[in-house]
Design a protein around this motif. Structure first.
Motif, mmCIF file in Angstrom:
data_model
loop_
_atom_site.group_PDB
_atom_site.id
_atom_site.type_symbol
_atom_site.label_atom_id
_atom_site.label_comp_id
_atom_site.label_asym_id
_atom_site.label_seq_id
_atom_site.Cartn_x
_atom_site.Cartn_y
_atom_site.Cartn_z
ATOM 1 N N MET A 103 0.852 -1.182 0.000
ATOM 2 C CA MET A 103 0.000 0.000 0.000
ATOM 3 C C MET A 103 0.889 1.234 0.000
ATOM 4 O O MET A 103 1.830 1.338 0.770
ATOM 5 N N THR A 104 0.572 2.169 -0.880
ATOM 6 C CA THR A 104 1.248 3.456 -0.892
ATOM 7 C C THR A 104 0.411 4.436 -0.073
ATOM 8 O O THR A 104 -0.784 4.575 -0.290
ATOM 9 N N VAL A 105 1.044 5.079 0.871
ATOM 10 C CA VAL A 105 0.362 6.033 1.742
ATOM 11 C C VAL A 105 0.278 7.375 1.020
ATOM 12 O O VAL A 105 1.254 7.825 0.425
ATOM 13 N N SER A 106 -0.892 8.008 1.083
ATOM 14 C CA SER A 106 -1.081 9.311 0.438
ATOM 15 C C SER A 106 -1.674 10.312 1.427
ATOM 16 O O SER A 106 -2.300 9.930 2.422
ATOM 17 N N ALA A 107 -1.494 11.586 1.109
ATOM 18 C CA ALA A 107 -2.078 12.645 1.936
ATOM 19 C C ALA A 107 -3.595 12.518 1.963
ATOM 20 O O ALA A 107 -4.223 12.719 3.009
#
Length: 90
Positions: free
Chosen positions: A1-5
């Motif tokens: 999973m890529t964490v995003s704002a």
């Protein structure tokens, strides 16, 4: 999973119903530092003003945010710079 704002903002908004919420991905500013990785999603600055924080110590507020973002921390979110206050904080 890529964490995003956007992901962080959504989870914090759901958890704390803030009157003010700002999330900034500062990952690129930490290029080459510990925890940084290509593509970002590692270092964020978060400002929250929420009634949910009234009566809580700075430590309790920080723990509450980290609990909400536990999955993201486990997925590679390395650092959070937190500015947490009640709805009337400057």
């Amino acid at each position: 999973m890529t964490v995003s704002a956007e992901m962080i903002e959504r989870k914090l908004a759901d958890a704390f119903a803030p009157s003010r919420l700002e999330v900034f991905d500062e990952s690129e500013q930490h290029r080459g530092h510990g925890g940084w990785r290509e593509g970002g999603g590692t270092h964020f600055r978060v400002l929250i003003r929420a009634a949910a924080f009234e009566g809580l110590s700075r430590l309790q507020r920080g723990r509450a945010v980290h609990q909400v973002l536990r999955e993201e921390m486990e997925a590679g979110l390395h650092a959070l710079a937190l500015d947490l206050g009640g709805p009337d904080a400057a």
